[in-house]
Design an enzyme around this catalytic site. Structure first.
Site, PDB file in Angstrom:
ATOM      1  CB  CYS A  31      15.117 -11.806   7.314  1.00 18.63           C
ATOM      2  SG  CYS A  31      15.898 -10.670   8.473  1.00 18.63           S
ATOM      3  CB  CYS A  65      12.232  -7.585   9.924  1.00 20.02           C
ATOM      4  SG  CYS A  65      13.613  -7.207   8.830  1.00 20.02           S
ATOM      5  CB  CYS A  94       1.121  25.104   2.975  1.00 16.10           C
ATOM      6  SG  CYS A  94       1.915  25.727   4.447  1.00 16.10           S
ATOM      7  CB  CYS A 153      -2.791  24.861   7.499  1.00 16.27           C
ATOM      8  SG  CYS A 153      -2.466  26.477   6.778  1.00 16.27           S
ATOM      9  CG  ASP A 187       4.592 -15.965 -13.200  1.00 19.03           C
ATOM     10  OD1 ASP A 187       5.347 -16.950 -13.163  1.00 19.03           O
ATOM     11  OD2 ASP A 187       3.352 -16.048 -13.322  1.00 19.03           O
TER      12      ASP A 187
END
Length: 846
Positions: free
Chosen positions: A92, A95, A163, A166, A541
Site C-alpha cells: 500500500c 509502504c 561453500c 568462502c 485471467d
C-alpha cells in the site's frame, strides 16, 4: 528581516551561506526571505539539494531542520549519483512512505522519492553509496532491483570457493581495502560484484592472496570458464604419502620417516586452506578454512600426525568433489550464455561480412542460413522459415515465421535463408535479459536461506567458543589430561563448520531456477520459488490467458442456402469494415478459399452493422436490433440467436429487408493447451482453479465448463479482480494470479505470486511479474509448480539431513567415539550428499 548581501556573497562557499542563514533564522517571520532573489538564484545554482538557505519560511525550517543539519553541501556535481530502482513487496502507499523515511535517515541520501503506483524508487546520493540504499531497503523488508547501473560496479568470476563461508571471507578481506567501496560475493553463482577505485589487477591479486582466482567479466566474457587444474593430482599424491606413512608404521621404517611423509602430505594438501585461513583471520572471518587448519595443526602439535594428515586430505578431497558438483548447477546458466553465436553475417551493399555481434548496430541487416542460430533479436524482412524457439520459450515445436515477424537471438533457423533487420543490441536481446534475470534471481536469498545463514552465523562462533572451553576447563578441573581434552576440542572445531547446512538451500535454488530457465520459465528469485511451492489456488485471467484472446468463427447456420453461399455474401459485406468481428469473418472466409461477390454502395450503420448492394440486391450484416428495426418476421431466428448467445457467443445475422439468409457466430476460443494444463495443476495438488473475467456470466460459464474450472467470477473490472484475490486469500488460500503482466497488474501485485505469460519480447512482463512463462501458453505452468514443490522438499531434506549429521557428530565427541578424520568426513561427506541431492532438480522433466 532581509539579510545583508554579505550573507549571500556568491564568492563564499555554500556552507558559509548556510551558516549565515541559520544564524539569523530566529529573526525570520513566516513569509520573509533570508536572501535577495538575485543572490538566491546564484546560490541555487551552486547547491545540489532541495533544501536551501534562501526562500524558506520559519515553519518550513522547523520541519526540515534535521535534513539541513544532516546534509553535506557540495559544489561538486560529479560527487552525486542518481539511481532508479524497482521495489517489490509494497502492499500500500504507506509502504512507500516507510521506505522514504528509512532512506532519509541515511547521511548519503540527498533526495528520495518512492512511487507506489509504479513501484519505482528514485534517489540522489553521494558517489559510491548505492549499496547503502540497497541494504537499507532490504532491512526494511522489501526486495530491490536496480534499474540504473552503477558505472563503477564490476562483476568478477570467482573460482575455488568451497561453500558460503568462502564467499564471506572474500567479502571481509576486500572490505579491509580502502579503495573498495562495496563488495558482494555469491557462492551459488560464483560471481563477485565490486565497486572499487583501484585497478582490476590489484583486485585479482587481493583475491589470489586468500586462495581464490578472480577474472573480470566483460561484455564478451559473461560466462565463468570451468577451472582446469591438477587438484586431483595433488590429492592422489597426498593420499599415497599417507598410505606409505601408515604402512611404514607397521614395518621397519623409522617413525621419523612416517612422520615426515604425513607432514609432507599435510603441506601438499593443506597449503591452500592454511593460506586462506590466514587471510580469513586477518579479515576477522571464522570460515571452514580456519577451523580445518586449526584442527590439523593442533593434531600435529599433540603428535597425532596421521589424524592431522587425514583431516587435511579428506578436507581437500571433499572440497574438490563439492566444486565439481556445484559446477553442474552453474552450467545451467553457462549453457544459456552459449546459445547465441558470437558472430553474424552482415549485409553491406551486395557483400556479406562476418562481424562480432558486439559491433552490430540497430537496423543493420544480418543473414541467417538454414540450420544456423539467430545471433540477435530482429524482424524478418526477406524470406520465410520455421524457427525453433525452444531456448527462449521452451516450445518444442518450431514456429513458422514470415516477413514482419519477430525472431530472438539464440533460436534456431530450421529451414530457409532469412534476412533480419536488427532491433536490439547484443546486451538488450531477450536471451541477454533472461540470463541477467536468472543470475539476479540466483543471487537473491530465499527466506529459508536467510534463516539458515543467520543460524550458521550464530552456531559457528558458539561451537568455536565451546571448543576452546573444552580444551581448557576440564583439564584445569583435573577431569582428564590436556591431550585428551585438546583432541576433543579439535573435534568440536571441525564439527563447528556448518558447510553442509549453509550450502543446502542455495544449491537447490540455483538448480531449480536453472532448470526452469532452460524450459522457458523465469523464476525471479528463491523467495518466489518457495512461494510457488506452497500455492494451493491459482486465479486466471480469461482473455488471452485461458482463451486465444481473439475472436474466431465457431458456427455457421444458413437458411435456404449453402454454407459457401452464405459465407460469400458475408465476405462481400464485411471486407470493407474495420470492426474486429468483421475482420474475423473475412479472414475465416478467405482461409476457406471462398471468393466474394460483386458488390457496391457499401454503408456502415453505426451500432448495428453494415449494408451493401450485392448483385442488385441490398444485403445487411449486423445484430438483432438492425433487423428488428426493419420489421422482419424473426420468431424462428430469435430462438436460434438466443441459444447461441447463451453459449457466450456473438451472433452476426445476414439477410435482406425481406428475409434472413443465415447466422454466423463468433467467440473467443479456449486455447488447445488450457484444459490439459489445468488438469495437470489439479493433479499436482492445486486445490482451486479460478477464472476472472470482465465478460458476461454466459460466456464465463461456458469457458469454465470447457476448461473444467472450479470457480469463476464474471463481469469484473480491474479493481474487482483485486477484491476477488483478497477474498480467496481471506479463505485461507495461498493464491497465484496468472495474466498478461500489463492489464492485470493490480491483481498480479495483490496475489501471493504474480505469473505473467507470453514474456518473450515483452519487457513489461519480464520486469513486473514474479514468474514469467516465456511462451504464450500455459503448458509450462504445471512444470513450474511441480519443480517448486520438488525444490521445497529437497531443501527441507537437505536442512534436516545436515542438522542431524551435526547433532550425531556432536553427540559422539564426548564418549570418545568420534575421531578427527570421521568429523571431517561427516562434514564434507554431508556437503557432497546435500549438493548431489540438490542436483536432482536439474533433471526434473515435464
Amino acid at each position: 528581516m532581509i539579510m545583508s548581501d554579505k550573507c549571500c556573497d556568491t564568492n563564499k562557499s555554500v556552507e558559509n551561506d548556510q551558516a549565515c542563514c541559520n544564524t539569523n533564522m530566529k529573526d525570520l517571520t513566516s513569509n520573509t526571505n533570508c536572501c535577495s532573489n538575485d543572490h538566491a538564484n546564484k546560490i541555487e545554482e551552486k547547491k545540489e539539494v532541495k533544501q536551501t538557505c534562501c526562500n524558506v519560511t520559519k515553519e518550513e525550517y522547523r520541519q526540515s531542520k534535521v535534513d539541513i543539519n544532516r546534509t553535506v553541501f557540495s559544489t561538486d556535481k560529479e560527487s552525486l549519483d542518481k539511481f532508479e530502482y524497482l521495489i517489490h513487496g509494497m502492499d500500500c502507499p504507506s509502504c512507500a512512505l516507510t521506505i522514504e523515511k528509512g532512506l532519509n535517515r541515511l547521511k548519503a541520501v540527498r533526495e528520495v522519492k518512492v512511487n507506489y503506483n509504479t513501484a519505482k524508487l528514485h534517489v540522489l546520493v553521494h558517489r559510491n553509496s548505492a549499496f547503502e540504499i540497497e541494504n537499507q531497503v532490504k532491512q526494511l523488508g522489501f526486495t530491490i532491483e536496480a534499474l540504473t547501473k552503477n558505472k563503477n560496479l564490476q562483476t568478477y568470476n570467482i573460482e575455488g570457493m568451497d561453500c558460503g563461508s568462502c564467499a564471506k571471507s572474500i567479502e571481509n578481506h576486500l572490505n579491509t581495502i580502502s579503495s573498495v567501496k562495496s563488495v558482494s560475493v555469491n557462492f551459488s553463482t560464483g560471481k563477485m560484484k565490486l565497486d572499487h577505485e583501484n585497478s582490476v589487477d590489484e583486485i585479482i591479486s587481493e583475491v589470489a592472496k586468500i586462495g581464490f582466482k578472480a577474472t573480470l567479466q566483460t561484455k564478451g566474457n559473461t560466462s565463468q570458464t570451468p577451472k582446469k587444474n591438477n587438484e586431483f593430482g595433488s590429492i592422489i599424491v597426498s593420499g599415497v604419502l599417507i598410505a606409505l606413512g601408515f604402512i611404514g608404521s607397521y614395518t621397519d621404517i623409522s617413525p621419523m620417516m612416517s612422520t615426515f611423509l604425513y607432514a609432507f602430505a599435510m603441506v601438499l594438501s593443506g597449503y591452500k586452506p592454511v593460506k586462506s585461513a590466514f587471510y580469513s583471520i586477518r579479515s576477522r572471518s571464522l570460515d571452514m578454512n580456519v577451523l580445518m587448519s586449526v584442527a590439523a595443526i593442533g593434531a600435529a602439535l599433540i603428535g597425532e600426525w596421521l589424524e592431522g594428515a587425514t583431516v587435511v586430505w579428506l578436507f581437500a578431497l571433499g572440497t574438490t568433489l563439492q566444486n565439481k558438483s556445484i559446477e553442474h548447477t552453474r552450467n545451467s546458466i553457462r549453457n544459456l550464455m552459449d546459445l547465441a553465436p558470437a558472430e553474424a553475417w552482415v549485409r553491406v551493399g551486395e557483400t556479406l561480412t562476418k562481424k562480432p555481434v558486439e559491433d552490430i548496430s540497430i537496423d543493420e541487416i544480418i543473414i541467417v542460413k538454414p540450420g544456423d542460430k539467430i545471433p540477435l533479436d530482429g524482424e524478418i524482412i526477406v524470406g520465410e522459415s520455421s524457427v525453433n524457439q525452444a531456448p527462449i520459450t521452451g516450445e518444442s515445436i518450431p514456429v513458422d515465421k514470415n516477413i514482419g515477424d519477430s525472431v530472438y537471438a539464440g533460436s534456431i533457423n530450421e529451414n530457409g535463408s532469412i534476412e533480419i533487420k536488427v532491433t536490439k543490441l547484443v546486451e538488450d536481446t531477450t536471451i541477454a535479459k533472461i540470463i541477467h534475470l536468472v543470475e539476479e534471481a540466483q543471487e537473491q536469498k530465499a527466506p529459508t536461506q536467510a534463516f539458515v545463514d543467520k543460524f550458521a552465523s550464530i552456531y559457528t562462533p558458539v561451537v568455536f567458543i565451546l571448543a576452546l572451553l573444552v580444551m581448557i576447563i576440564p583439564p584445569l578441573l583435573t577431569l582428564g589430561s590436556w591431550g585428551e581434552w585438546f583432541y576433543k576440542g579439535l573435534e568440536l572445531l571441525v564439527v563447528a563448520c556448518p558447510c553442509a547446512l549453509v550450502i543446502s538451500t542455495p544449491v537447490a535454488i540455483v538448480s531449480a531456477i536453472g532448470n526452469a530457465a532452460r524450459n522457458g520459465v523465469l523464476i525471479k528469485g528463491g523467495t518466489f520459488l518457495e512461494t510457488a511451492g506452497s500455492i494451493n489456488a491459482i486465479a486466471f485471467d480469461k482473455t488471452g490467458t485461458l482463451t486465444e484472446g481473439k475472436p474466431a468463427v465457431t458456427e455457421i447456420k444458413p437458411y435456404n442456402m449453402t454454407d459457401n453461399e452464405l459465407l460469400s455474401i458475408a465476405l462481400t459485406l464485411e471486407e470493407h469494415s474495420s470492426h474486429p468481428i468483421a475482420k474475423t469473418i473475412v479472414n475465416y472466409v478467405k482461409e476457406k478459399g471462398i471468393s466474394s461477390k460483386k458488390g457496391d454502395l457499401y454503408k456502415s450503420i453505426v451500432g448495428k452493422g453494415v449494408q451493401a448492394t450485392v448483385e442488385g440486391n441490398v444485403y445487411y450484416a449486423g445484430n438483432l436490433k438492425l433487423f428488428e428495426d426493419m420489421n422482419i418476421a424473426l420468431d424462428h431466428v430469435k430462438k436460434d440467436v438466443e441459444s447461441i448467445q447463451n453459449l457466450g457467443r456473438t451472433v452476426v445475422i445476414i439477410g435482406t429487408k425481406h428475409d434472413i439468409k443465415g447466422l454466423i457466430s463468433v467467440s473467443d476460443t479456449i486455447r488447445k493447451t488450457t484444459v490439459h494444463a489445468l488438469n495437470s495443476l489439479k493433479q499436482i495438488g492445486v486445490k482451486q482453479v479460478v477464472m476472472l473475467t470482465g465478460d458476461n456470466d454466459g460466456t464465463a460459464r461456458l469457458i469454465s465448463k470447457e476448461a473444467n474450472i472450479n470457480r469463476y467470477f464474471s463481469e469484473l473490472l480491474p479493481e474487482d479482480k483485486v477484491s476477488v484475490i483478497k477474498q480467496l486469500q481471506n479463505e485461507g488460500l495461498k493464491v497465484a494470479m496468472v495474466g498478461d503482466g500489463i492489464n492485470d497488474a493490480p491483481a498480479l501485485a495483490t496475489a501471493d505470486l504474480g505469473i505473467a505469460m507470453g514474456g518473450a519480447g515483452t519487457d513489461t512482463a519480464m520486469e513486473t511479474a514474479d514468474i514469467v512463462l516465456m511462451a504464450d501458453n500455459l503448458e509450462k505452468l504445471p512444470h513450474t509448480m511441480k519443480l517448486s514443490r520438488k525444490a521445497l522438499t529437497i531443501i527441507k531434506q537437505n536442512i534436516w539431513f545436515s542438522l542431524i549429521i551435526k547433532f550425531i557428530a556432536l553427540a559422539l565427541i564426548f564418549p570418545g567415539w568420534l575421531t578427527l578424520w570421521l568429523a571431517v568426513l561427516s562434514d564434507t561427506g554431508a556437503a557432497i550428499i546435500v549438493i548431489l541431492n540438490a542436483l536432482r532438480l536439474l533433471k526434473v522433466k515435464q
